[in-house]
Design an enzyme around this catalytic site. Sequence first.
Site, mmCIF file in Angstrom:
data_model
loop_
_atom_site.group_PDB
_atom_site.id
_atom_site.type_symbol
_atom_site.label_atom_id
_atom_site.label_comp_id
_atom_site.label_asym_id
_atom_site.label_seq_id
_atom_site.Cartn_x
_atom_site.Cartn_y
_atom_site.Cartn_z
ATOM 1 N N LYS A 198 0.849 -1.194 0.000
ATOM 2 C CA LYS A 198 0.000 0.000 0.000
ATOM 3 C C LYS A 198 0.887 1.248 0.000
ATOM 4 O O LYS A 198 2.081 1.151 0.305
ATOM 5 C CB LYS A 198 -0.848 0.011 1.275
ATOM 6 C CG LYS A 198 -1.961 -0.990 1.307
ATOM 7 C CD LYS A 198 -2.721 -0.860 2.620
ATOM 8 C CE LYS A 198 -3.791 -1.929 2.759
ATOM 9 N NZ LYS A 198 -4.907 -1.796 1.813
ATOM 10 N N ARG A 238 -10.213 -11.659 1.384
ATOM 11 C CA ARG A 238 -11.049 -12.701 0.761
ATOM 12 C C ARG A 238 -10.324 -14.042 0.737
ATOM 13 O O ARG A 238 -10.954 -15.093 0.808
ATOM 14 C CB ARG A 238 -11.468 -12.237 -0.641
ATOM 15 C CG ARG A 238 -10.321 -12.030 -1.592
ATOM 16 C CD ARG A 238 -10.707 -11.187 -2.807
ATOM 17 N NE ARG A 238 -10.764 -9.758 -2.487
ATOM 18 C CZ ARG A 238 -11.091 -8.818 -3.354
ATOM 19 N NH1 ARG A 238 -11.397 -9.136 -4.599
ATOM 20 N NH2 ARG A 238 -11.117 -7.551 -2.998
HETATM 21 N N1 BES Z 1 -7.974 -4.009 4.299
HETATM 22 C C1 BES Z 1 -8.183 -3.531 3.004
HETATM 23 C C2 BES Z 1 -9.497 -2.771 2.832
HETATM 24 C C3 BES Z 1 -9.635 -1.511 3.621
HETATM 25 C C4 BES Z 1 -9.371 -0.286 3.039
HETATM 26 C C5 BES Z 1 -10.085 -1.515 4.916
HETATM 27 C C6 BES Z 1 -9.548 0.885 3.757
HETATM 28 C C7 BES Z 1 -10.254 -0.347 5.632
HETATM 29 C C8 BES Z 1 -9.987 0.858 5.051
HETATM 30 C C9 BES Z 1 -8.204 -4.692 2.000
HETATM 31 O O1 BES Z 1 -7.417 -5.782 2.348
HETATM 32 C C10 BES Z 1 -7.675 -4.177 0.705
HETATM 33 O O2 BES Z 1 -6.545 -3.788 0.678
HETATM 34 N N2 BES Z 1 -8.508 -4.182 -0.325
HETATM 35 C C11 BES Z 1 -8.133 -3.696 -1.592
HETATM 36 C C12 BES Z 1 -8.550 -4.712 -2.632
HETATM 37 C C13 BES Z 1 -7.998 -4.471 -3.990
HETATM 38 C C14 BES Z 1 -6.505 -4.715 -4.005
HETATM 39 C C15 BES Z 1 -8.682 -5.397 -4.978
HETATM 40 C C16 BES Z 1 -8.853 -2.375 -1.815
HETATM 41 O O3 BES Z 1 -9.993 -2.234 -1.408
HETATM 42 O O4 BES Z 1 -8.253 -1.479 -2.402
HETATM 43 ZN ZN ZN Z 2 -5.399 -5.592 1.755
#
Ligand code: BES
Ligand code: ZN
Length: 456
Positions: free
Chosen positions: A236, A310
């Site tokens: 990230k 997931r």
């Molecule tokens: N933990 C994150 C989602 C999240 C984002 C939770 C902001 C709380 C606040 C999740 O694991 C994630 O990173 N999801 C990605 C998925 C994408 C890579 C398909 C997302 O939502 O960007």
């Molecule tokens: Zn994630």
Amino acid sequence: MSKHAKILFTTDNKDLQSFIKTSSGEFATLYTDNEIHIMVKEVTEKKQKLDKVRMIAGSIARELTKRKIEQAEINGADLKTAFSKLNENKTIIAFVEGWYLGAYSFDKYKTKTTAQMTSLTFTDENDVKNLVGTAKTRAEAVQFSRDLTNEIPSTLNPETFPTILKDEFANTDVEVIVHDKATLEEMEMNGLLAVNRGSKYDPAFIELHYQGDASKPLITLVGKGVTFDTGGISLKNARDLSDMRMDMGGAAAVAGAVKLLAESNANVNVVGLIQTVENMPDRHSVLPGDIITYKTGQTVQVGNTDAEGRLILADGLIRAGELKADYVIDIATLTGAILFALGTKIGGVFGEEELMAEIKEIGDENGDFVWPMPLIEDYDKTLKSDYADFSNISNQGTAGSITAALFLRRFVPENCKWLHVDMAGVMDSKESGYYGNSATGYGARLLADYAVHASK
Ligand code: BES
Ligand code: ZN
Ligand code: ZN
């Protein structure tokens, strides 16, 4: 400084110039020699909602706690009159629940301890005793979820999470079963093992069994327990990272729900299933392009290691099938997209329309709001992979929450009713009503109340 406060309700707003406007209501504080009078402005019939009661109570509790007021008193009958449109008992419960949640703070890492919570007493105590007990049980469960979610990642990680839950549920009716790494390998929990590969900690799968009534349908609650989500190799950016210790908010909701059910001796048959991992970049980490083979035989190519939730929830859903669950409800801080779709006040729910309508009604009443989201069949094919049965990301850049839910649906056991709650938008809050600048504890009440509803 006064040490005592009286909470009063007014319909006569004329004499009171100094109302404090809060997001949840308006109050005026009037000082006498040794007392503060909190005058709560009339809430119009249309705006009378149980969560309004919680919000008002939370605001007052925080305000008085900040002012170091030791004790506040209220008359239960007055409160009922002020909210005459609402169910009387539920109004009392909501007020006390909001009070304890509003006064909550997570300050164990502050060297200067903050003020003691202002205690609440009822002048007609005997009439409300049981209701106060119920409210405290509810608030304590949510506080437990908040504590877990607020906890720092070096204290709460996949190796300590099992111990924390074992300690919490010692001497209760909840049996805590922990599957360690070696067992997970035998059980072929391959999503969990893959995601955790970059972490210095071992992963764990924690089961919380509570059989209030074994004859009831088996309800499994599956919670995402990522104790820190860096994104892994698909790292990230820095801005995204600050709150990612809260990526175990789903697991906290499950633990809080089981606590609430057990403490209230609910006649339900519930198993909480918590998958806990840490998503870290490391030379051992799972790589984009790797393929995971699940116990069911399904193969998944990892398109993005940041779509890790997931991958671990899949193991939880498979486990629910092994336990022959009648219901599986999973809850997760799953997608950033749900925050864009619904904002910070309401979670997204996916599943059969009838079940979504039921859980929405429950959330509308208990304050854990959800909004039904569509499972659009056409988008399912966007999960396709050229190398495995499917991918963990969609090849279309849109509808991120829906495609995540469609991914999960592929693992839902046959003949099992399923709901998926995406709580990424609601895991933390800004100070307002009974919420502080920290974790919300979202989901504990929602899951517990739903379990009771589904067991009727
Ligand atoms: N933990 C994150 C989602 C999240 C984002 C939770 C902001 C709380 C606040 C999740 O694991 C994630 O990173 N999801 C990605 C998925 C994408 C890579 C398909 C997302 O939502 O960007
Ligand atoms: Zn994630
Ligand atoms: Zn995550």
